[in-house]
Design a protein around this motif. Structure first.
Motif, PDB file in Angstrom:
ATOM      1  N   PHE A 160       0.846  -1.198   0.000  1.00  0.00           N
ATOM      2  CA  PHE A 160       0.000   0.000   0.000  1.00  0.00           C
ATOM      3  C   PHE A 160       0.881   1.248   0.000  1.00  0.00           C
ATOM      4  O   PHE A 160       1.775   1.389   0.832  1.00  0.00           O
ATOM      5  N   SER A 161       0.607   2.157  -0.937  1.00  0.00           N
ATOM      6  CA  SER A 161       1.273   3.460  -0.967  1.00  0.00           C
ATOM      7  C   SER A 161       0.660   4.336   0.122  1.00  0.00           C
ATOM      8  O   SER A 161      -0.392   4.001   0.691  1.00  0.00           O
ATOM      9  N   LYS A 162       1.282   5.501   0.335  1.00  0.00           N
ATOM     10  CA  LYS A 162       0.735   6.474   1.304  1.00  0.00           C
ATOM     11  C   LYS A 162      -0.685   6.852   0.882  1.00  0.00           C
ATOM     12  O   LYS A 162      -1.599   6.882   1.704  1.00  0.00           O
ATOM     13  N   VAL A 181       5.991  -3.812   2.768  1.00  0.00           N
ATOM     14  CA  VAL A 181       6.389  -3.266   1.462  1.00  0.00           C
ATOM     15  C   VAL A 181       7.856  -3.576   1.197  1.00  0.00           C
ATOM     16  O   VAL A 181       8.591  -3.960   2.115  1.00  0.00           O
ATOM     17  N   GLU A 182       8.272  -3.361  -0.053  1.00  0.00           N
ATOM     18  CA  GLU A 182       9.690  -3.571  -0.355  1.00  0.00           C
ATOM     19  C   GLU A 182      10.518  -2.443   0.285  1.00  0.00           C
ATOM     20  O   GLU A 182      10.223  -1.268   0.095  1.00  0.00           O
ATOM     21  N   LEU A 183      11.536  -2.817   1.030  1.00  0.00           N
ATOM     22  CA  LEU A 183      12.412  -1.834   1.691  1.00  0.00           C
ATOM     23  C   LEU A 183      13.842  -2.372   1.732  1.00  0.00           C
ATOM     24  O   LEU A 183      14.057  -3.522   2.127  1.00  0.00           O
ATOM     25  N   HIS A 184      14.788  -1.555   1.340  1.00  0.00           N
ATOM     26  CA  HIS A 184      16.210  -1.869   1.452  1.00  0.00           C
ATOM     27  C   HIS A 184      16.965  -0.584   1.112  1.00  0.00           C
ATOM     28  O   HIS A 184      16.320   0.401   0.706  1.00  0.00           O
ATOM     29  N   PRO A 185      18.282  -0.565   1.232  1.00  0.00           N
ATOM     30  CA  PRO A 185      18.974   0.711   1.000  1.00  0.00           C
ATOM     31  C   PRO A 185      18.745   1.317  -0.399  1.00  0.00           C
ATOM     32  O   PRO A 185      18.826   2.535  -0.546  1.00  0.00           O
ATOM     33  N   LEU A 186      18.430   0.517  -1.398  1.00  0.00           N
ATOM     34  CA  LEU A 186      18.173   1.099  -2.731  1.00  0.00           C
ATOM     35  C   LEU A 186      16.734   1.617  -2.861  1.00  0.00           C
ATOM     36  O   LEU A 186      16.396   2.293  -3.828  1.00  0.00           O
ATOM     37  N   LEU A 187      15.867   1.250  -1.897  1.00  0.00           N
ATOM     38  CA  LEU A 187      14.453   1.685  -1.915  1.00  0.00           C
ATOM     39  C   LEU A 187      14.054   1.986  -0.466  1.00  0.00           C
ATOM     40  O   LEU A 187      13.438   1.162   0.202  1.00  0.00           O
ATOM     41  N   GLN A 188      14.415   3.175  -0.015  1.00  0.00           N
ATOM     42  CA  GLN A 188      14.253   3.484   1.422  1.00  0.00           C
ATOM     43  C   GLN A 188      12.852   3.987   1.752  1.00  0.00           C
ATOM     44  O   GLN A 188      12.435   3.920   2.897  1.00  0.00           O
ATOM     45  N   GLN A 189      12.138   4.484   0.740  1.00  0.00           N
ATOM     46  CA  GLN A 189      10.745   4.934   0.918  1.00  0.00           C
ATOM     47  C   GLN A 189      10.602   5.845   2.141  1.00  0.00           C
ATOM     48  O   GLN A 189       9.746   5.613   3.010  1.00  0.00           O
ATOM     49  N   ASN A 190      11.400   6.906   2.182  1.00  0.00           N
ATOM     50  CA  ASN A 190      11.404   7.776   3.370  1.00  0.00           C
ATOM     51  C   ASN A 190      10.058   8.449   3.633  1.00  0.00           C
ATOM     52  O   ASN A 190       9.661   8.599   4.785  1.00  0.00           O
ATOM     53  N   ASP A 191       9.348   8.849   2.569  1.00  0.00           N
ATOM     54  CA  ASP A 191       8.050   9.520   2.769  1.00  0.00           C
ATOM     55  C   ASP A 191       7.047   8.557   3.395  1.00  0.00           C
ATOM     56  O   ASP A 191       6.324   8.901   4.328  1.00  0.00           O
ATOM     57  N   CYS A 196       3.942   6.494   7.898  1.00  0.00           N
ATOM     58  CA  CYS A 196       3.534   5.340   8.718  1.00  0.00           C
ATOM     59  C   CYS A 196       3.934   5.550  10.185  1.00  0.00           C
ATOM     60  O   CYS A 196       3.166   5.221  11.084  1.00  0.00           O
ATOM     61  N   SER A 197       5.117   6.119  10.418  1.00  0.00           N
ATOM     62  CA  SER A 197       5.530   6.385  11.809  1.00  0.00           C
ATOM     63  C   SER A 197       4.514   7.298  12.476  1.00  0.00           C
ATOM     64  O   SER A 197       4.099   7.042  13.610  1.00  0.00           O
ATOM     65  N   LYS A 198       4.113   8.360  11.772  1.00  0.00           N
ATOM     66  CA  LYS A 198       3.157   9.319  12.363  1.00  0.00           C
ATOM     67  C   LYS A 198       1.813   8.664  12.652  1.00  0.00           C
ATOM     68  O   LYS A 198       1.158   8.979  13.647  1.00  0.00           O
ATOM     69  N   GLN A 199       1.388   7.767  11.764  1.00  0.00           N
ATOM     70  CA  GLN A 199       0.080   7.120  11.931  1.00  0.00           C
ATOM     71  C   GLN A 199       0.123   5.945  12.909  1.00  0.00           C
ATOM     72  O   GLN A 199      -0.911   5.364  13.223  1.00  0.00           O
ATOM     73  N   GLY A 200       1.323   5.553  13.297  1.00  0.00           N
ATOM     74  CA  GLY A 200       1.444   4.372  14.162  1.00  0.00           C
ATOM     75  C   GLY A 200       1.273   3.071  13.388  1.00  0.00           C
ATOM     76  O   GLY A 200       0.840   2.054  13.949  1.00  0.00           O
ATOM     77  N   ILE A 201       1.609   3.113  12.100  1.00  0.00           N
ATOM     78  CA  ILE A 201       1.553   1.883  11.279  1.00  0.00           C
ATOM     79  C   ILE A 201       2.970   1.300  11.213  1.00  0.00           C
ATOM     80  O   ILE A 201       3.908   1.986  10.778  1.00  0.00           O
ATOM     81  N   HIS A 202       3.142   0.055  11.661  1.00  0.00           N
ATOM     82  CA  HIS A 202       4.455  -0.562  11.554  1.00  0.00           C
ATOM     83  C   HIS A 202       4.728  -0.947  10.101  1.00  0.00           C
ATOM     84  O   HIS A 202       3.800  -1.204   9.331  1.00  0.00           O
ATOM     85  N   LEU A 203       6.016  -1.029   9.775  1.00  0.00           N
ATOM     86  CA  LEU A 203       6.395  -1.474   8.428  1.00  0.00           C
ATOM     87  C   LEU A 203       7.187  -2.777   8.525  1.00  0.00           C
ATOM     88  O   LEU A 203       7.974  -2.962   9.460  1.00  0.00           O
ATOM     89  N   THR A 204       6.958  -3.662   7.572  1.00  0.00           N
ATOM     90  CA  THR A 204       7.830  -4.826   7.389  1.00  0.00           C
ATOM     91  C   THR A 204       8.454  -4.686   6.011  1.00  0.00           C
ATOM     92  O   THR A 204       7.746  -4.426   5.034  1.00  0.00           O
ATOM     93  N   GLY A 205       9.769  -4.850   5.940  1.00  0.00           N
ATOM     94  CA  GLY A 205      10.464  -4.717   4.659  1.00  0.00           C
ATOM     95  C   GLY A 205      10.640  -6.072   3.990  1.00  0.00           C
ATOM     96  O   GLY A 205      11.212  -6.985   4.575  1.00  0.00           O
ATOM     97  N   LYS A 310      -4.112   1.639 -12.161  1.00  0.00           N
ATOM     98  CA  LYS A 310      -3.245   2.363 -13.077  1.00  0.00           C
ATOM     99  C   LYS A 310      -1.789   2.304 -12.643  1.00  0.00           C
ATOM    100  O   LYS A 310      -0.902   1.975 -13.410  1.00  0.00           O
ATOM    101  N   ASN A 311      -1.564   2.648 -11.395  1.00  0.00           N
ATOM    102  CA  ASN A 311      -0.200   2.715 -10.905  1.00  0.00           C
ATOM    103  C   ASN A 311      -0.190   2.157  -9.489  1.00  0.00           C
ATOM    104  O   ASN A 311      -0.627   2.802  -8.550  1.00  0.00           O
ATOM    105  N   ILE A 312       0.281   0.940  -9.362  1.00  0.00           N
ATOM    106  CA  ILE A 312       0.186   0.235  -8.083  1.00  0.00           C
ATOM    107  C   ILE A 312       0.741   1.062  -6.925  1.00  0.00           C
ATOM    108  O   ILE A 312       0.163   1.134  -5.860  1.00  0.00           O
ATOM    109  N   TYR A 313       1.907   1.678  -7.152  1.00  0.00           N
ATOM    110  CA  TYR A 313       2.561   2.368  -6.028  1.00  0.00           C
ATOM    111  C   TYR A 313       2.306   3.879  -6.012  1.00  0.00           C
ATOM    112  O   TYR A 313       2.925   4.598  -5.237  1.00  0.00           O
ATOM    113  N   ASP A 314       1.416   4.353  -6.891  1.00  0.00           N
ATOM    114  CA  ASP A 314       1.069   5.781  -6.945  1.00  0.00           C
ATOM    115  C   ASP A 314       2.306   6.669  -7.060  1.00  0.00           C
ATOM    116  O   ASP A 314       2.399   7.707  -6.411  1.00  0.00           O
ATOM    117  N   GLU A 315       3.276   6.240  -7.860  1.00  0.00           N
ATOM    118  CA  GLU A 315       4.501   7.058  -7.984  1.00  0.00           C
ATOM    119  C   GLU A 315       4.392   8.000  -9.164  1.00  0.00           C
ATOM    120  O   GLU A 315       3.770   7.666 -10.150  1.00  0.00           O
TER     121      GLU A 315
END
Ligand code: NDP
Length: 315
Positions: A160-162, A181-191, A196-205, A310-315
């Motif tokens: 899920f995108s923001k 979501v996919e997370l690693h140093p090449l895809l840090q997804q800082n936004d 998610c931190s503000k909303q209290g949603i945990h992330l799994t990479g 249209k665009n899965i990740y809304d990028e």
């Protein structure tokens, strides 16, 4: 290594075992080996086609009694062909049956995309349900009922995108507990991370090591190899650890869960031992610079514009 804390007091040890592409005949031993090495977190999904065999591993380990079911965090995911509200509980019960469990710690909506109920893997647009035919907010309500019934202790989403999280929250008044979501140093997804931190949603990479075996036809041209990045190699030799351990620790130290997949007992152990590493400020600065918004799992396979995807990740 800090655990992720949930509102009801539950805690999740960040490093877990991934099981996508873990082959039949290999996955049972991989899960047994992980649990015996001290893993407390296993990531599964109905679509990986191996939950029955993972269930055999759980049954074997838990029936011995040394490792207790309640000490292990088990996640699974609702496949895209079971988004209609009446299909959600039967899909979860199939997973519980296959895994030989009576509850899951976490159940996730695997993708924000719906297929027709009899479609496992779509061949064309006719195999999809539009977001109007299968509103994700209705799927979510059915997920909430699983939590109320105690079948899932926690519920969340994946891929899920923001924007999609905002829509879901606006339409249901509820906040998912996890977004995988996919997370690693090449895809840090800082936004997304900040939101998610503000909303209290945990992330799994997921795909923290670059997803490895790409013989499934998903390999893209010129795919980068994270193990070969100079910064990763430099940090690995500085701390006398492997490049994989640097990548895994980066996620866990950032406060997300991370689920490297392996079926090799040595690498399964090595990945858990990444918890002992302590990356310093310089390491984190060097790794921060690797962000190139690169996705190994592009989601393009589910982008069917005429069906509203249209665009899965809304990028
Ligand atoms: P990973 O990034 O975890 O990479 C797995 C590959 O790395 C395999 O080829 C594995 O080989 C290899 N590997 C594992 N450990 C090491 C090591 N220490 N050194 C060198 N190579 C190593 O890939 P995945 O894409 O599988 O992602 C992990 C998990 O995330 C999945 O298994 C699944 O559970 C989840 N996931 C969820 C998705 C979603 O949509 N929600 C999408 C993708 C993944 P070997 O087995 O031989 O060790």
């Amino acid at each position: 290594m800090k655990s992720l804390k949930f509102k009801n007091g539950d805690e999740l040890f960040p490093i877990g075992l991934g099981t996508w592409k873990s082959k039949p005949g290999e996955v049972k031993n991989a899960v047994i080996s992980a649990l015996e090495s001290g893993y407390k977190h296993i990531d599964c999904a109905a679509i990986y086609g191996n939950e029955k065999e993972i269930g055999e591993a759980f049954n074997e380990v838990f029936s011995k009694g040394e490792i207790k079911r309640e000490d292990v965090w088990i996640t699974s995911k609702l496949w895209n062909n079971a988004h209609l509200p009446q299909d959600v509980e039967p899909a979860m019960k199939q997973t519980l049956n296959d895994l030989q469990l009576d509850y899951l710690d976490l159940y996730l909506i695997h993708w924000p995309v719906a297929f027709k109920p009899d479609v496992q893997s779509p061949e064309g647009p006719e195999d999809y349900l539009t977001p109007q035919e299968a509103p994700i907010s209705e799927t979510w309500k059915a997920m909430s009922q699983l939590k109320e019934k105690g079948l899932a202790k926690h519920i969340g989403v994946s891929n899920f995108s923001k924007q999609k999280l905002e829509e879901l929250i606006a339409n249901t008044g509820e906040i998912p507990e996890m977004n995988q979501v996919e997370l690693h140093p090449l895809l840090q997804q800082n936004d997304l991370f900040e939101y998610c931190s503000k909303q209290g949603i945990h992330l799994t990479g997921y795909s923290p090591l670059g997803s490895g075996d790409r013989s499934d036809g998903m390999k893209q041209e010129n795919e980068p190899n994270m193990f070969e990045k100079t910064a990763v190699q430099k940090i690995a030799s500085k701390h006398n650890v492997s490049p994989a351990q640097v990548l895994i620790n980066w996620s866990a130290q950032r406060g997300t869960a991370v689920i490297p997949k392996s079926t090799n007992p040595g690498r399964i152990k090595e990945n858990l031992e990444a918890a002992r590493l302590q990356l310093d400020k310089d390491d984190l600065k060097d790794l921060a610079q690797l962000d190139e918004h690169y996705r190994y799992v592009t989601g393009k396979f589910f982008e069917v514009e005429e069906k509203g995807y249209k665009n899965i990740y809304d990028e």
